[in-house]
Design an enzyme around this catalytic site. Structure first.
Site, short mmCIF file in Angstrom:
data_model
loop_
_atom_site.label_atom_id
_atom_site.label_comp_id
_atom_site.label_asym_id
_atom_site.label_seq_id
_atom_site.Cartn_x
_atom_site.Cartn_y
_atom_site.Cartn_z
N PRO A 88 -5.34 51.38 4.83
CA PRO A 88 -4.81 52.00 6.06
C PRO A 88 -5.93 52.41 7.03
O PRO A 88 -5.67 52.63 8.21
CB PRO A 88 -4.07 53.24 5.55
CG PRO A 88 -3.83 53.00 4.10
CD PRO A 88 -4.97 52.14 3.63
N GLU A 115 -5.36 56.00 -5.17
CA GLU A 115 -5.81 56.65 -3.93
C GLU A 115 -6.80 55.77 -3.16
O GLU A 115 -7.20 56.11 -2.05
CB GLU A 115 -6.47 58.00 -4.23
CG GLU A 115 -5.56 58.98 -4.96
CD GLU A 115 -4.21 59.14 -4.30
OE1 GLU A 115 -4.17 59.46 -3.10
OE2 GLU A 115 -3.19 58.93 -4.98
N ARG A 153 -0.45 29.61 7.74
CA ARG A 153 0.38 28.79 8.63
C ARG A 153 -0.36 28.34 9.89
O ARG A 153 0.13 27.49 10.62
CB ARG A 153 1.71 29.49 8.98
CG ARG A 153 1.56 30.78 9.73
CD ARG A 153 2.92 31.38 10.05
NE ARG A 153 3.62 30.66 11.11
CZ ARG A 153 3.33 30.75 12.40
NH1 ARG A 153 2.33 31.52 12.80
NH2 ARG A 153 4.01 30.08 13.29
N ASP A 168 2.76 28.80 19.14
CA ASP A 168 2.20 30.14 19.34
C ASP A 168 1.53 30.25 20.69
O ASP A 168 1.67 31.25 21.37
CB ASP A 168 1.19 30.48 18.24
CG ASP A 168 1.87 30.82 16.93
OD1 ASP A 168 3.10 31.00 16.96
OD2 ASP A 168 1.20 30.88 15.92
N1 4GX Z 1 -2.40 48.09 5.19
N2 4GX Z 1 -2.29 50.62 1.24
C1 4GX Z 1 -4.25 50.23 -0.18
C2 4GX Z 1 -5.06 52.02 -1.66
C3 4GX Z 1 -6.29 52.13 -0.84
C4 4GX Z 1 -6.56 53.23 -0.01
C5 4GX Z 1 -7.74 53.28 0.70
C6 4GX Z 1 -8.31 51.18 -0.24
C7 4GX Z 1 -8.62 52.24 0.57
C8 4GX Z 1 -2.23 49.35 3.40
C9 4GX Z 1 -1.77 49.14 4.72
C10 4GX Z 1 -1.79 50.44 2.52
C11 4GX Z 1 -2.00 51.86 0.53
C12 4GX Z 1 -3.04 49.64 0.47
C13 4GX Z 1 -3.25 52.43 -0.10
N3 4GX Z 1 -7.17 51.11 -0.94
N4 4GX Z 1 -3.11 48.40 3.16
N5 4GX Z 1 -3.92 51.45 -0.94
N6 4GX Z 1 -0.87 49.88 5.38
O1 4GX Z 1 -0.99 51.24 2.94
O2 4GX Z 1 -3.24 47.63 4.25
#
Ligand code: 4GX
Length: 265
Positions: A88, A115, A153, A168
């Site tokens: 995120p 986490e 794709r 696109d």
């Molecule tokens: N877009 N998540 C990853 C664990 C995490 C947290 C911090 C690395 C660093 C998400 C998103 C997403 C939830 C995947 C937390 N890994 N990933 N996860 N939205 O919400 O890509």
């Protein structure tokens, strides 16, 4: 393009290349895809991939050693690949980034659970963090699959790849027009007549107008910071003329007459 996904749930990610267009892309060898189990690179007897966070608190953190070993292995099998952590905290993934990534020789998509991953890994072996949107998933797998799917794709040689890349750029920065198939009347609603007319030019114009209308109503933000193409301008001008007919010339003076009138007072 080579795509390697690092995950503790490889079978979940492999579902992407077991079906549909991504599967065909792999069969055609336009893409080589592999899901690598991070657990296989854990040095301890029990193949532990997570541990408690320094400083306390709830939740677990992914240990750096198994991830680092898996990443080095992935880099060996995917020369020149970009290592991307799904997170995120990352740059927001969009179609422009999908195009950019589709031109690389390879992608290593790292999926965290819990986490997140030990931050020393992010500063070192990871090239970039990407987020698929502002919501919280239980792991990076669905995010990695979204990226791998959108990138695949666009790869030349993927069945329909050139065609959809062309489409696109045609619908560049707009929402797609409406689509219809048989039957001609469904639950009392007919297909727009022009689509049955066989009149190619009118069909193209209807599709462009449908695309502009949907974008104007649902995603007006997509028009910001983007030039208006001549064909789009034609349709906007037609809308302007119809609105002027409805409202009268005084309510919406045409561009260019506005200034002169103000100058006259
Ligand atoms: N877009 N998540 C990853 C664990 C995490 C947290 C911090 C690395 C660093 C998400 C998103 C997403 C939830 C995947 C937390 N890994 N990933 N996860 N939205 O919400 O890509």
């Amino acid at each position: 393009m080579r795509i390697v996904v690092l995950t503790i749930f490889p079978e979940l990610v492999a579902a992407l290349w077991s079906h549909g267009m991504v599967r065909r892309a792999v069969e055609q060898r336009a893409v080589s895809a592999e899901a690598v189990n991070i657990r296989d690179f854990a040095p301890d007897r029990h193949h532990v991939t997570d541990d408690r966070p320094y400083g306390g608190g709830c939740g677990m953190v992914m240990k750096p050693e198994p991830l680092a070993a898996a990443l080095r292995h992935a880099r060996d099998t995917a020369p020149g690949a970009r290592a991307i952590l799904m997170s995120p905290q990352g740059r927001r993934f969009d179609q422009a980034i999908a195009r950019e990534l589709s031109e690389l020789p390879g992608l290593i998509l790292v999926c965290g659970r819990y986490e997140g991953v030990d931050d020393r890994l992010v500063g070192g072996l990871i090239d970039e963090e990407l987020s698929i949107g502002d919501y919280v998933l239980t792991g990076g797998e669905l995010a990695a699959m979204a990226v791998a799917d959108a990138v695949t794709r666009l790869i030349p040689g993927v069945l329909g790849g050139e065609e959809s890349a062309e489409r696109d750029s045609f619908s560049d920065g707009r929402l797609e027009h409406g689509h219809y198939t048989r039957p001609p009347v469904f639950e009392g609603e007919a297909v727009p007549e022009v689509l049955l007319s066989g009149h190619h030019a009118r069909i193209e114009r209807w599709r462009l107008e449908s695309s502009l209308m949907r974008t104007f109503v649902n995603r007006p933000d997509l028009f910001e910071g983007r030039p208006v193409a001549p064909a789009e301008r034609d349709i906007f001008e037609a809308w302007r003329a119809r609105l002027q007919g409805l409202l009268g010339d005084e309510a919406t003076p045409a561009a260019g007459t506005r200034k002169r009138r103000r100058e006259r007072g």
